[in-house]
Write a protein that holds these residues in place. Structure first.
Motif, short mmCIF file in Angstrom:
data_model
loop_
_atom_site.label_atom_id
_atom_site.label_comp_id
_atom_site.label_asym_id
_atom_site.label_seq_id
_atom_site.Cartn_x
_atom_site.Cartn_y
_atom_site.Cartn_z
N UNK A 157 9.91 2.39 6.51
CA UNK A 157 11.28 1.94 6.26
C UNK A 157 11.47 0.79 5.30
N UNK A 158 10.45 0.42 4.53
CA UNK A 158 10.61 -0.67 3.56
C UNK A 158 11.31 -0.12 2.31
N UNK A 159 12.31 -0.86 1.85
CA UNK A 159 13.06 -0.48 0.65
C UNK A 159 13.05 -1.67 -0.32
N UNK A 160 13.51 -1.43 -1.54
CA UNK A 160 13.56 -2.50 -2.52
C UNK A 160 14.44 -3.64 -2.03
N UNK A 161 15.54 -3.31 -1.34
CA UNK A 161 16.49 -4.34 -0.92
C UNK A 161 16.00 -5.15 0.27
N UNK A 162 15.00 -4.63 1.03
CA UNK A 162 14.55 -5.38 2.21
C UNK A 162 13.08 -5.75 2.17
N UNK A 163 12.39 -5.47 1.06
CA UNK A 163 10.94 -5.74 1.03
C UNK A 163 10.65 -7.23 1.19
N UNK B 247 5.94 4.86 1.86
CA UNK B 247 5.83 6.22 1.38
C UNK B 247 7.14 6.80 0.91
N UNK B 248 8.06 7.07 1.84
CA UNK B 248 9.29 7.80 1.54
C UNK B 248 10.13 7.10 0.49
N UNK B 249 10.19 5.78 0.52
CA UNK B 249 11.00 5.02 -0.43
C UNK B 249 10.65 5.35 -1.88
N UNK B 250 9.39 5.67 -2.13
CA UNK B 250 8.93 5.93 -3.49
C UNK B 250 9.23 7.35 -3.97
N UNK C 41 0.86 -1.18 0.00
CA UNK C 41 0.00 0.00 0.00
C UNK C 41 0.90 1.23 0.00
N UNK C 42 0.76 2.06 -1.01
CA UNK C 42 1.60 3.25 -1.14
C UNK C 42 0.95 4.45 -0.48
N UNK C 43 1.75 5.26 0.19
CA UNK C 43 1.28 6.51 0.75
C UNK C 43 1.15 7.56 -0.35
N UNK D 14 11.54 10.75 -4.96
CA UNK D 14 12.81 11.04 -5.63
C UNK D 14 13.94 11.14 -4.60
N UNK D 15 15.00 10.38 -4.84
CA UNK D 15 16.16 10.31 -3.93
C UNK D 15 15.79 9.74 -2.56
N UNK D 16 14.60 9.16 -2.42
CA UNK D 16 14.19 8.59 -1.15
C UNK D 16 14.04 9.62 -0.05
N UNK D 17 13.68 10.87 -0.41
CA UNK D 17 13.52 11.94 0.56
C UNK D 17 12.05 12.25 0.76
N UNK D 18 11.66 12.36 2.02
CA UNK D 18 10.27 12.53 2.43
C UNK D 18 9.57 13.67 1.69
N UNK D 19 10.24 14.80 1.52
CA UNK D 19 9.59 15.99 0.98
C UNK D 19 9.44 15.97 -0.54
N UNK D 20 10.12 15.04 -1.22
CA UNK D 20 10.10 15.03 -2.68
C UNK D 20 8.87 14.34 -3.24
#
Length: 271
Positions: free
Chosen positions: A220-226, A239-242, A16-18, A244-250
């Motif tokens: 905190x889920x990333x492609x390498x640990x999903x 949310x944040x992983x998706x 589920x994506x934020x 740009x550059x993995x930054x919350x505000x992007x």
């Protein structure tokens, strides 16, 4: 409780994506010059990237309403309802809502917008960055019943971000008593803040004590640990992983969504 996730999301172990909405009117970060139309425009761009990237569902939240209120002002949910109304024709996956940090307002918004689920802090008393945080799950449960929202699934975040449970209780007992006394539709386990890793040991403790109640890894889920996280959890909120550059505000970057979803599907296909 039967596992309702495949019925709602069409798959086991859903991702589920934020969909993070910009600051609402009344929030310190609200851009009154650009107005609500700018919030809608960004939401449409990010929704397109998430859906085209292959996510199983979206959770729409006022993530940029920092610092959060534990009882929100009416303008927040009202504005979110307008935004979701403008997104309706473009929403192609199951969606939920979250009015941070207000369980009652979240349920109201879900009812008004036909959302399938909400995620919130429904139980516990916490010392938090937003002050003393006291919930009333009994009142919220009765409100849900009064407004005919029994079909809205409730995801209880029992390890909230930016807060610590005041009672001296271990996580296993919190999970067991929450499931027994409050009947959540799912439990969510988080790290310290949005994007922070969720401790795998904590996730495992909650899963072991949740019985048949589904458990989501919430941050905190990333492609390498999903794959590692979904080996324990029944689903993931990401949310944040998706971004740009993995930054919350992007803004959301479609290629990052596709990368993670390839790993998630590969794990699910091997089950």
């Amino acid at each position: 409780m039967t596992n309702w996730l495949p019925d709602v999301f069409g798959t086991r172990k859903p991702v589920v994506a934020m969909l993070h909405l910009d600051a609402m009117p009344g929030d310190p970060g609200y851009d009154s010059t650009a107005g609500v139309a700018a919030i809608v425009d960004r939401a449409k761009r990010e929704l397109a990237g998430l859906q085209e990237g292959g996510v199983d569902g979206v959770l729409i939240s006022n993530e940029f309403s920092l610092p959060y209120l534990t009882k929100t002002e009416p303008i927040t949910a009202i504005t979110m309802a307008r935004i979701i109304g403008e997104l309706q024709t473009e929403l192609a996956v199951p969606y939920g809502v979250n009015v941070l940090w207000d369980g009652r307002a979240s349920i109201d918004l879900a009812t008004a917008t036909d959302a399938k689920f909400v995620r919130e802090i429904f139980t516990g008393v916490y010392a938090s960055d937003f002050g003393l945080w006291d919930t009333n799950v009994g009142e919220v449960a009765r409100h849900r019943h009064r407004i005919g929202a029994a079909g809205v699934k409730l995801l209880f975040n029992i390890v909230p971000e930016s807060a610590k449970y005041l009672a001296d209780r271990d996580l296993a007992s919190i999970a067991r008593s929450t499931v027994f006394a409050c009947k959540p539709d799912a439990l969510c386990v988080s790290g310290l803040t949005a994007g922070s890793p969720t401790d795998t040991q904590s996730l495992s403790i909650v899963k072991e004590n949740a019985g048949d109640t589904p458990v989501f890894v919430n941050t905190g889920v990333r492609a390498h640990n999903v794959a590692e996280q979904l080996a324990v959890a029944d689903g993931a909120v990401i949310g944040t992983t998706f971004k740009h550059d993995g930054k919350f505000e992007n803004e959301v970057e479609r290629s990052r969504v596709e990368e993670l979803m390839r790993e998630a599907r590969a794990f699910r296909d091997a089950l």
